[in-house]
Motif scaffolding. Structure first.
Motif, mmCIF file in Angstrom:
data_model
loop_
_atom_site.group_PDB
_atom_site.id
_atom_site.type_symbol
_atom_site.label_atom_id
_atom_site.label_comp_id
_atom_site.label_asym_id
_atom_site.label_seq_id
_atom_site.Cartn_x
_atom_site.Cartn_y
_atom_site.Cartn_z
ATOM 1 N N GLU A 25 1.062 -1.273 -0.046
ATOM 2 C CA GLU A 25 0.563 0.237 0.393
ATOM 3 C C GLU A 25 1.114 1.727 -0.241
ATOM 4 O O GLU A 25 1.042 2.168 1.264
ATOM 5 N N ALA A 39 -7.928 1.283 -11.987
ATOM 6 C CA ALA A 39 -6.800 0.020 -11.876
ATOM 7 C C ALA A 39 -8.102 -1.111 -11.396
ATOM 8 O O ALA A 39 -8.163 -1.898 -10.351
ATOM 9 N N GLU A 63 -6.213 4.913 -8.462
ATOM 10 C CA GLU A 63 -7.458 4.596 -8.290
ATOM 11 C C GLU A 63 -8.119 5.156 -7.651
ATOM 12 O O GLU A 63 -7.729 5.374 -6.073
ATOM 13 N N LYS A 64 -9.701 5.273 -7.742
ATOM 14 C CA LYS A 64 -10.148 6.003 -6.812
ATOM 15 C C LYS A 64 -10.960 5.611 -6.208
ATOM 16 O O LYS A 64 -10.548 6.182 -4.742
ATOM 17 N N TRP A 66 -11.553 1.110 -5.172
ATOM 18 C CA TRP A 66 -10.190 0.039 -4.845
ATOM 19 C C TRP A 66 -9.780 -1.069 -6.029
ATOM 20 O O TRP A 66 -10.705 -0.795 -7.143
ATOM 21 N N LEU A 67 -9.195 -1.577 -5.819
ATOM 22 C CA LEU A 67 -8.577 -1.810 -7.195
ATOM 23 C C LEU A 67 -9.764 -2.960 -7.572
ATOM 24 O O LEU A 67 -10.237 -4.348 -6.628
ATOM 25 N N ILE A 201 0.997 0.441 -7.119
ATOM 26 C CA ILE A 201 -1.104 0.540 -6.861
ATOM 27 C C ILE A 201 -0.995 1.061 -5.962
ATOM 28 O O ILE A 201 -1.340 0.542 -4.942
ATOM 29 N N GLN A 203 -4.308 2.897 -4.100
ATOM 30 C CA GLN A 203 -6.226 2.859 -4.325
ATOM 31 C C GLN A 203 -6.787 4.051 -3.254
ATOM 32 O O GLN A 203 -5.936 4.874 -2.622
ATOM 33 N N GLN B 402 -16.435 -3.900 0.036
ATOM 34 C CA GLN B 402 -14.808 -4.584 -1.277
ATOM 35 C C GLN B 402 -14.348 -6.193 -0.004
ATOM 36 O O GLN B 402 -14.104 -7.333 -0.322
#
Lengths: 416, 471
Positions: A25, A39, A63-64, A66-67, A201, A203, B402
């Motif tokens: 992260e 993403a 990524e706005k 989450w992936l 990446i 997020q 999520q």
């Protein structure tokens, strides 16, 4: 950690406590060689292939949310390559070949299951056009075969082929290599692979602007977490592509529609394949959990709302309940929507834009999932070399200026 | 059973839920001359508190008590008033445009209303302790439903565990009905008495104090109450056979044939959320509640909320809030008939809310009973344990949506009703956020699972046909 039978056995015996995190992260760095916006599967695959095949590892995927939480996690996971035009056949078949080896490539089980995709013909027009597809595909070396109604029922025993139906089954086109994959696993597999190669990446990082130099080329993106410099920017934002591109002053020939799907309660295996119907915008398969996954059509109006009209679902379910009478007493558990970006010729746009350093990969409409590996692969090559990958070359943005369209309205399988 | 095919399509007002709030709202709207439809899932109006008040076999009024029998007049009144009532009918969809999807006996309809009053009441807060999913474990609310509708009490050794007013009320009702209770394991935290006492003035002035003390005294005379319980574990392989607990720092064990658990009630918000009503976290009641003003008007013009579904305050406040919502809707629609001014109801609501502060604080469920750990099941539909949820959070799940794709938590037939709050609170605690920032599962129609056939049989109106059939 490389996943293998050995690691699985070791973890199984030690209480599964040693599995590491699959990706970091990271905090955003001040600048990257390439910034990918989005993403989802396509964006992550792009980053993965940039790092893996082109040695470009100073890459961020922003990524706005989450992936994998956008259309990657909201679709019905159908994979096939039986498109009509040569350009599309090459693109989707390229993706199909990558699917076939993807789990090994990523060392991650994406649960690709080539269980066969059957597209139903309900009227004379469907019959003719599907037969044309079958011939075109076979000439291109892509498997696709025509089934009469009895053969279709043989392949999918719960199909109702009564000739008195509102939408009778007059036959079907079957691609046996077609099938499904686990959508989350595709995003996770690419994320893990890209991360291991050094890709950041990030997020929860919304792009709010694209900064350009006086000479016009891009210099970076404004985000909810501050400015991030970029040598090149690849926009892979599906339904929100037009919004991002507008930040650089580029108008896209895209319309964004809500597309819905729903699942039933889980039952034992009853559905051995994927069945689609263009005419009634319905498609159905059974998940590994046992739920029937049902896709509906797009709303008739454009919207950025991740819900859709109930009447669209009703229209789909009416046909599903008739074509598959065994489903009638199943309860519907969940429904959701995604935003699909649709081009005038129903084919994607992959490549450069009028803004130097800005690239776009969008317009996948209702069928982007199946293209995920191929899309990322050719877009990465295009980004890396600043010239279109041969397979991506026909899918330029300026085809809407030159008129060299790739008309896939019939093969896109859901009426737009 | 109502034949919903006979119902008109367009209404001035549709009231969802025929408990105290829904009955009151429908009464105002109907008397004001507006075409009003009252819909409820149960076979008769009354909601949970007045369940089966016109048909219960327990005719001795002292058993279920005055609060229960206070429902007789409103329920009979509604039935006899000419108000349209659809019973045994589920509402599985409502939207900001006032369209309401209903289903009864395999028939499905879409109705529209200029105003929709959502009075869906409350449900019991999840009580995830070890063994809570074993056969033989019920909630106190479920047991009370059996008592009211069928006059049933459990045989064998009954153990009640938890806290809250309903627990004491049920225990008293069972004893009066001739049932027995072996033990009550009271989980009320000693630490809450002092902060709760700040609200004591408002509480003492309400009728709750005398009622509550009398109930507790009545129960304590005949049941062994073990208080200050800080840990619970329901034992058993095939079914519950006993409860292991810790109280005042000592552990103990009691045998049980039936275990009833309860730790308060929370608003049933699924329909309002799915309709798009914004919601907020209520830090005092530890639950989500829809955003609405005093009269129940939400930011969506056509949608009002009333009763415990808008925030827990008990049946008298619910009834008053139903009246207020009815008044607001009737005034907005320019009703021709008489509309009350609502002054006494407003005062009633304020009084009840003042008294509520004490109860909310005193019976605030302990953290350990709201945020389980280890192999306690959080999502019973998909059998997801607390450890798995924690692992998903540690892996980076930033919210309930999520977490679904990591664990399948909340993806089963209950549509997240039984795990939603637990999951939100667990994520909030572990990520250092407030539950309000974490949010709830995203909810959408159908909020009740309806069959494919029911959805397929939905008659299509012209607009719907135009929307899917292109030229």
């Amino acid at each position: 950690m490389k996943f293998s039978f050995g690691t699985l056995l070791k973890e199984a015996l030690s209480g599964h406590r040693g599995w590491p995190r699959q990706w970091r992260e990271p905090e955003p760095k001040p600048a990257y060689d390439v910034v990918i916006v989005g993403a989802g599967g396509h964006g992550l695959a792009t980053a993965y292939y940039l790092a893996k095949e082109h040695g470009i590892r100073n890459v961020a995927v922003l990524e706005k949310g989450w992936l994998g939480g956008g259309n990657t996690g909201r679709n019905t996971t159908i994979i096939r390559s039986n498109y009509l035009c040569e350009e599309s056949e090459a693109l989707y078949e390229h993706a199909m070949k990558l699917w076939e080896g993807l789990a090994i490539e990523l060392n991650y089980n994406v649960m690709y299951s080539p269980r066969g995709v059957m597209m139903l013909a309900h009227n004379e027009h469907d019959v003719r056009i599907f037969k044309r597809h079958v011939h075109a595909n076979r000439l291109a070396g892509i498997d696709n075969e025509w089934l009469d109604p009895a053969e279709a029922k043989g392949f999918c025993p719960i199909l109702n082929i009564d000739s008195r139906l509102r939408h009778p089954v007059l036959g079907a086109a079957l691609q046996r290599r077609g099938g499904v994959a686990r959508h989350d696993a595709v995003a996770w597999g690419y994320a893990r692979g890209a991360d291991a190669l050094g890709v950041d990446i990030i997020q929860g990082c919304e792009v709010t602007g694209i900064r350009r130099a006086p000479s016009g080329e891009v210099t970076g993106v404004e985000t909810s977490r501050g400015f991030i410099g970029a040598g090149k920017i690849g926009v892979v934002a599906a339904g929100h592509t037009s919004v991002i591109m507008a930040m650089a002053g580029v108008r896209m020939p895209l319309e964004s529609f809500p597309l819905q799907a729903l699942v039933s309660e889980p039952v034992k295996p009853v559905m051995p394949c994927v069945v689609m119907s263009n005419t009634i915008h319905a498609y159905m398969s059974q998940s590994d959990k046992g739920e029937l996954v049902i896709g509906a059509g797009t709303d008739a109006y454009v919207s950025y709302s991740q819900t859709g009209g109930l009447h669209v679902t009703r229209h789909t379910i009416e046909a599903i309940a008739e074509l598959f009478p065994v489903t009638r007493r199943l309860r519907m558990l969940r429904s959701w929507g995604g935003i699909v970006d649709v081009t005038p010729d129903r084919s994607p746009i992959i490549g450069r834009t009028p803004v130097p350093g800005l690239y776009v990969n969008c317009g996948w409409g209702t069928g982007g999932f199946k293209a995920t590996p191929g899309s990322g692969h050719v877009f990465a090559a295009t980004l890396a070399r600043d010239e279109p990958h041969p397979i991506a070359a026909p899918f330029t943005l300026d085809r809407f200026v030159t008129g060299r369209l790739i008309d896939e309205a019939a093969a896109a399988a859901v009426s737009h | 059973m109502t034949d919903i095919r006979q119902l008109a399509t367009d209404w001035d007002a549709i009231v969802v839920g025929a408990g105290p709030a829904g009955l009151a709202a429908a009464r105002v709207l109907h008397s004001a001359g507006l075409s009003t439809l009252l819909i409820d899932e149960n076979p008769a109006p009354g909601g949970q508190i007045w369940r089966a008040v016109t048909s219960t076999p327990l005719l001795d009024q002292s058993v279920l008590g005055l609060d229960y029998w206070a429902g007789l007049e409103p329920v009979r009144g509604a039935i006899g008033s000419g108000l349209a009532i659809a019973t045994a009918t589920s509402v599985w969809s409502a939207d900001r445009g006032g369209q309401v999807g209903i289903s009864c006996n395999g028939v499905t309809r879409m109705l529209t209303a200029k105003r929709v009053v959502i009075a869906t009441g409350a449900l019991e807060r999840p009580f995830p302790v070890k063994g809570w999913t074993l056969p033989g474990v019920l909630t106190v609310g479920a047991a009370q439903g059996l008592l009211k509708s069928s006059g049933r009490v459990f045989s064998g050794r009954v153990v009640i565990a938890g806290c809250g007013p309903l627990l004491w009320l049920y225990a008293a009702q069972v004893l009066r009905a001739g049932g027995t209770i072996a033990h009550i394991l009271d989980t009320t935290e000693a630490a809450q008495f002092r902060p709760a006492s700040r609200g004591l003035a408002g509480f003492a002035l309400s009728s709750y104090l005398a009622k509550g003390l009398a109930l507790m005294a009545e129960v304590r005379r005949r049941v062994q109450v073990i208080s200050r319980v800080t840990a619970l574990e329901i034992e058993g392989q095939e079914r519950a056979t006993g409860v292991r607990f810790e109280a005042r720092g000592r552990s103990g064990q009691v045998a049980a044939d039936v275990v009833l658990v309860h730790q308060g009630i929370v608003p049933q918000v699924n329909l309002a959320m799915a309709a798009g009503v914004p919601y907020r976290w209520d830090a005092a009641q530890l639950c989500f509640a829809p955003v609405a003003d005093e009269s129940g008007q939400t930011p969506l013009a056509r949608i009002l909320v009333a009763g415990d579904g808008a925030g827990i305050a008990g049946w008298e406040a619910a009834s008053a809030r139903g009246t207020l919502a009815g008044i607001a809707a009737a005034q907005a629609l320019g009703a021709s008939g008489p509309v009350p001014n609502g002054r006494s109801e407003r005062a009633q609501v304020r009084r009840k809310l003042r008294a509520r502060g004490f109860l909310d604080r005193l019976y605030r469920p302990a953290d350990a009973f709201r945020r389980p750990t280890g192999d306690v099941i959080v999502c019973r539909c998909e059998e997801v344990t607390a450890a798995e949820v924690e692992k998903g959070i540690d892996l980076g799940a930033i919210g309930p949506a999520q977490l679904k794709s990591y664990t399948r938590c909340g993806m089963g037939p209950c549509q997240g009703r039984l795990c939603g709050l637990t999951v939100t609170e667990m994520i909030a605690a572990r990520r250092g956020l407030t539950p309000g920032e974490v949010g709830h599962y995203r909810l959408r129609a159908p909020v009740k699972p309806i069959t494919l056939a029911e959805l397929a049989s939905l008659p299509a109106d012209d607009a719907a046909v135009r929307a899917v059939v292109r030229n």
